[in-house]
Design a protein around this motif. Structure first.
Motif, short mmCIF file in Angstrom:
data_model
loop_
_atom_site.label_atom_id
_atom_site.label_comp_id
_atom_site.label_asym_id
_atom_site.label_seq_id
_atom_site.Cartn_x
_atom_site.Cartn_y
_atom_site.Cartn_z
N ASN A 43 -42.54 29.00 -28.95
CA ASN A 43 -43.34 29.51 -27.84
C ASN A 43 -43.01 31.00 -27.61
OD1 ASN A 43 -44.94 29.73 -25.59
ND2 ASN A 43 -43.61 28.54 -24.26
N PRO A 44 -43.40 31.86 -28.56
CA PRO A 44 -43.00 33.26 -28.47
C PRO A 44 -43.58 34.00 -27.27
CG PRO A 44 -44.54 32.93 -30.28
CD PRO A 44 -44.17 31.56 -29.76
N ASP A 45 -44.65 33.50 -26.69
CA ASP A 45 -45.21 34.14 -25.50
C ASP A 45 -44.70 33.51 -24.20
OD1 ASP A 45 -46.79 35.95 -26.96
OD2 ASP A 45 -48.30 34.41 -27.30
N GLY A 46 -43.79 32.55 -24.35
CA GLY A 46 -43.24 31.86 -23.19
C GLY A 46 -42.12 32.64 -22.54
N PRO A 47 -41.37 31.98 -21.70
CA PRO A 47 -40.30 32.67 -20.96
C PRO A 47 -39.18 33.14 -21.87
CG PRO A 47 -40.22 30.30 -20.57
CD PRO A 47 -41.45 30.57 -21.37
N VAL A 48 -38.52 34.17 -21.42
CA VAL A 48 -37.37 34.74 -22.12
C VAL A 48 -36.17 34.65 -21.18
CG1 VAL A 48 -36.39 36.86 -23.08
CG2 VAL A 48 -38.80 36.31 -23.47
N LEU A 49 -35.08 34.14 -21.69
CA LEU A 49 -33.83 34.12 -20.93
C LEU A 49 -33.05 35.38 -21.28
CD1 LEU A 49 -32.77 30.42 -21.51
CD2 LEU A 49 -33.93 31.38 -19.53
N ALA A 50 -32.35 35.93 -20.32
CA ALA A 50 -31.55 37.13 -20.55
C ALA A 50 -30.11 36.86 -20.13
CB ALA A 50 -32.12 38.30 -19.77
N PHE A 51 -29.19 37.14 -21.04
CA PHE A 51 -27.77 36.89 -20.79
C PHE A 51 -26.99 38.19 -20.91
CE2 PHE A 51 -29.56 33.03 -22.60
CZ PHE A 51 -29.09 32.06 -21.74
N PRO A 52 -25.97 38.37 -20.07
CA PRO A 52 -25.06 39.50 -20.29
C PRO A 52 -24.41 39.33 -21.66
CG PRO A 52 -24.63 38.44 -18.17
CD PRO A 52 -25.59 37.56 -18.91
N ALA A 53 -24.20 40.42 -22.36
CA ALA A 53 -23.66 40.35 -23.72
C ALA A 53 -22.35 39.55 -23.79
CB ALA A 53 -23.47 41.75 -24.28
N ALA A 54 -21.45 39.76 -22.85
CA ALA A 54 -20.17 39.06 -22.88
C ALA A 54 -20.36 37.55 -22.72
CB ALA A 54 -19.24 39.59 -21.79
N GLY A 55 -21.29 37.15 -21.86
CA GLY A 55 -21.57 35.73 -21.67
C GLY A 55 -22.17 35.11 -22.92
N TRP A 56 -23.09 35.83 -23.56
CA TRP A 56 -23.71 35.34 -24.80
C TRP A 56 -22.66 35.20 -25.91
CZ3 TRP A 56 -27.75 32.73 -26.13
CH2 TRP A 56 -28.13 32.68 -27.46
N GLN A 57 -21.78 36.18 -26.03
CA GLN A 57 -20.73 36.12 -27.04
C GLN A 57 -19.83 34.92 -26.81
OE1 GLN A 57 -19.01 40.02 -26.57
NE2 GLN A 57 -20.33 40.91 -28.14
N ALA A 58 -19.48 34.65 -25.57
CA ALA A 58 -18.64 33.48 -25.25
C ALA A 58 -19.36 32.18 -25.60
CB ALA A 58 -18.24 33.50 -23.78
N PHE A 59 -20.65 32.11 -25.30
CA PHE A 59 -21.46 30.94 -25.60
C PHE A 59 -21.50 30.68 -27.11
CE2 PHE A 59 -25.79 29.40 -26.67
CZ PHE A 59 -25.69 28.11 -26.16
N VAL A 60 -21.80 31.72 -27.89
CA VAL A 60 -21.88 31.58 -29.34
C VAL A 60 -20.51 31.22 -29.93
CG1 VAL A 60 -22.32 32.84 -31.50
CG2 VAL A 60 -23.89 33.06 -29.56
N ALA A 61 -19.46 31.82 -29.42
CA ALA A 61 -18.11 31.49 -29.91
C ALA A 61 -17.77 30.03 -29.63
CB ALA A 61 -17.07 32.41 -29.26
N THR A 62 -18.16 29.52 -28.49
CA THR A 62 -17.91 28.12 -28.15
C THR A 62 -18.70 27.21 -29.07
OG1 THR A 62 -17.45 28.67 -25.85
CG2 THR A 62 -18.05 26.39 -26.31
N LEU A 63 -19.95 27.53 -29.32
CA LEU A 63 -20.75 26.72 -30.25
C LEU A 63 -20.15 26.72 -31.64
CD1 LEU A 63 -24.42 27.68 -29.36
CD2 LEU A 63 -23.21 25.59 -28.77
N HIS A 64 -19.72 27.88 -32.09
CA HIS A 64 -19.13 28.00 -33.43
C HIS A 64 -17.84 27.19 -33.51
CE1 HIS A 64 -18.40 29.53 -37.34
NE2 HIS A 64 -17.35 30.26 -36.98
N LYS A 65 -17.05 27.26 -32.47
CA LYS A 65 -15.78 26.51 -32.42
C LYS A 65 -16.04 25.01 -32.55
CE LYS A 65 -12.01 25.53 -29.24
NZ LYS A 65 -11.49 25.82 -27.90
N HIS A 66 -17.03 24.51 -31.83
CA HIS A 66 -17.33 23.08 -31.84
C HIS A 66 -18.03 22.65 -33.13
CE1 HIS A 66 -15.86 22.08 -27.88
NE2 HIS A 66 -16.38 23.21 -27.46
N ALA A 67 -18.77 23.56 -33.75
CA ALA A 67 -19.48 23.24 -34.99
C ALA A 67 -18.52 23.14 -36.18
CB ALA A 67 -20.54 24.29 -35.27
N THR A 68 -17.37 23.78 -36.10
CA THR A 68 -16.44 23.77 -37.21
C THR A 68 -15.39 22.68 -37.10
OG1 THR A 68 -15.07 25.45 -36.10
CG2 THR A 68 -16.74 26.23 -37.67
N ARG A 69 -15.54 21.83 -36.12
CA ARG A 69 -14.58 20.73 -35.97
C ARG A 69 -14.85 19.62 -36.93
NH1 ARG A 69 -13.51 19.84 -29.54
NH2 ARG A 69 -12.42 21.76 -29.26
#
Length: 69
Positions: A43-69
């Motif tokens: 849905n490229p014309d749909g809503p866009v979420l905006a995250f502070p860079a530090a929050g996004w980095q923490a989110f991605v790091a957490t996902l990566h950590k859990h994906a490598t278990r």
């Protein structure tokens, strides 16, 4: 933020397979503004979420950590 601007370049998740349903983000916009815009590729014309860079980095790091278990 200008998420619907034709000048924003969206990138699909590196985990997307064959252009499937995934999350897209705009890295150049993030580097310029410090805010990471994220949208649904289906849905490229749909809503866009905006995250502070530090929050996004923490989110991605957490996902990566859990994906490598």
């Amino acid at each position: 933020m200008r998420p619907n601007s034709p000048f924003v370049v969206w990138r699909a998740s590196s985990h997307s397979v064959n252009g499937g349903a995934c999350v897209e983000w705009a890295p150049e916009e993030a580097a310029t503004t410090g805010t990471v815009p994220v949208r649904d590729s289906k849905n490229p014309d749909g809503p866009v979420l905006a995250f502070p860079a530090a929050g996004w980095q923490a989110f991605v790091a957490t996902l990566h950590k859990h994906a490598t278990r």
